[in-house]
Design a protein around this motif. Sequence first.
Motif, PDB file in Angstrom:
ATOM      1  N   VAL A  53       0.843  -1.193   0.000  1.00  0.00           N
ATOM      2  CA  VAL A  53       0.000   0.000   0.000  1.00  0.00           C
ATOM      3  C   VAL A  53       0.881   1.247   0.000  1.00  0.00           C
ATOM      4  N   ARG A  54       0.679   2.095  -1.009  1.00  0.00           N
ATOM      5  CA  ARG A  54       1.419   3.354  -1.086  1.00  0.00           C
ATOM      6  C   ARG A  54       0.498   4.569  -1.163  1.00  0.00           C
ATOM      7  N   GLU A  55      -0.777   4.329  -1.373  1.00  0.00           N
ATOM      8  CA  GLU A  55      -1.767   5.399  -1.431  1.00  0.00           C
ATOM      9  C   GLU A  55      -2.815   5.123  -0.350  1.00  0.00           C
ATOM     10  N   VAL A  56      -3.099   6.146   0.477  1.00  0.00           N
ATOM     11  CA  VAL A  56      -4.093   5.999   1.536  1.00  0.00           C
ATOM     12  C   VAL A  56      -4.993   7.223   1.523  1.00  0.00           C
ATOM     13  N   VAL A  57      -6.307   6.981   1.592  1.00  0.00           N
ATOM     14  CA  VAL A  57      -7.287   8.063   1.654  1.00  0.00           C
ATOM     15  C   VAL A  57      -7.856   8.101   3.066  1.00  0.00           C
ATOM     16  N   LEU A  58      -7.937   9.287   3.628  1.00  0.00           N
ATOM     17  CA  LEU A  58      -8.412   9.473   4.995  1.00  0.00           C
ATOM     18  C   LEU A  58      -9.616  10.397   5.016  1.00  0.00           C
ATOM     19  N   ALA A  59     -10.700   9.946   5.679  1.00  0.00           N
ATOM     20  CA  ALA A  59     -11.814  10.819   6.032  1.00  0.00           C
ATOM     21  C   ALA A  59     -11.753  10.956   7.553  1.00  0.00           C
ATOM     22  N   PRO A  60     -11.342  12.102   8.074  1.00  0.00           N
ATOM     23  CA  PRO A  60     -10.987  12.208   9.493  1.00  0.00           C
ATOM     24  C   PRO A  60     -12.164  12.013  10.451  1.00  0.00           C
TER      25      PRO A  60
END
Length: 570
Positions: free
Chosen positions: A19-26
Amino acid sequence: MRSSERAAHLLAALVSGGVREVVLAPGSRSAGLALALYAADAAGDVRLHVRVDERTAGFLALGLAAGSRTPVAVVTTSGTAVGNLLPAVMEASHSGRRLVVLAADRPAAMRGSGANQTTRQDGIFGVFAPCFDLGVDASSEELAAAAAVATRRRGPTHLNVQLEEPLLPESEPWWPPATSSATSSDTTPATFSDATSASADIGARRGGEVLRRRAGVEVLRRGKRTVVVAGDDAGSEARILAERAGWPLLAEPTSGARVGANAIRTYRLLLGGPLADEVERVVVLGHPTLSRPVARLISSQDVEVLAAPGPGGVVTDPGRVARHLGDLPTVDDAGPTADDTAWLEEWRAADRHLSARLDLLVDELPELDGLHVAREVAASVGPHATLVAGSSNPVRDLDLMTTPYPPHGHRFVVGNRGLSGIDGTVSTAVGIALGRRDASRTLALLGDVTFLHDANGLVLGPDEPRPDLTLVVVNDDGGSIFATLEQGSDPYGAAFERVFGTPHGVDLGALCRATGTAYTRVDSVSSLRRALADEPRGMRVVEARVDRSRRRATAAAITALATAQGQSSR
């Protein structure tokens, strides 16, 4: 182990898995994950993308997975935040994209207690994604094992990590964890549940001619009038099979196979004529979904249908008539027979004639039409470029208007065809543009309702990675695809506009200004061509205003072309 340390261990294991891309919804419960991601981004171990809307975040992650062909994680807090990911998880399940949902949860002891923002989110995705419910006492080995499965398996996986207070680290460093859990492990957490497991019926229900098996691959006999149907993500193997055998290739725009001399542009129109009656065998690759003529062909009891698993691992067999193959078939090395060559030339000649008549009809339309837009967008997709095809009319217009490309151009035409929904298309396009970093350019073609459905996809914070992406929006003020279906006929006219047409009257330019997105409006083929010739940096919306009142009549005229050609060839 403190919650923040466990969060960092789990993230380190995902990074170890690719995994090198991570999306965060805080959120609050996921605070330890957020801080670890911030530090991992600063260290260059991941690229972090932050979004305010979980549904947008899910489809952004889906697009990143499609563009990069690597596993991508999306991180949310507890409660309804996780539920907003369901559409993206469903699409990932049907398209086989590796989407890792990392959801923070309250400890299991709080479930059913009425505590704030606490629900049964373990297993929330049901049949669409297996769930690892990682308790507060989960070991480093269990975290690593869960991450290893999630990054290797096809489709989505839900890592539900229970985090207890205190949620934040006492001090830096937040990343990497003091003792890395990133090594792979054979340990499987006892709370792993996989509701997606099901045995597939791959038995032969109909007899088919197979020469022999070679390393598990079926080698098909020649002699039958065969067509290769290439659905979504069929890949270049479909083209190679068709060319090697000398068979017509009926390839959808997102198949990855609509290239070369065997690809038939107007196949779906020709399937309404006499050529369809001459087909004796169909080889189905990928996940075809676009047209009723193809669905009828691959569901016919009168044709031998062979189907290989699509990108989600499921064989497309809507009529339950196909013999399911375990892998892609091939043909012998003898080369096309004279009959094969004659059969292919029948299709090519019919395609040349019908394509010319179709182009003439489109040229004579009095005003800018979605078919004009599709043709110009398709022509703008050069070598190494990416085109994201929105569902509904845009992908079908591309299917009619895209002349097959030369092979070896490394064009990437892609869409959310697992379930063919309009959900999250803007965010998916953003993710694909960011994930496919070596693309020469990225275009997306979508309708106005699809665009509005994911308008939040335009909301990017000042520190977020921004793609070079041109979104071409065909705005006919509503859902014109329904005009071409049964509900668009006269008996339903009184109800049509409100319950199917759904006019919205939204000023797309104002919406773009509100989100700081560059905007251009075009109202002619020439102005569209100029807009597409420009390749600015950053995100841009090109709005093409069209009139949907002619949509049904145009569709009827196109069908009449095919019918007339079929009658003249009898």
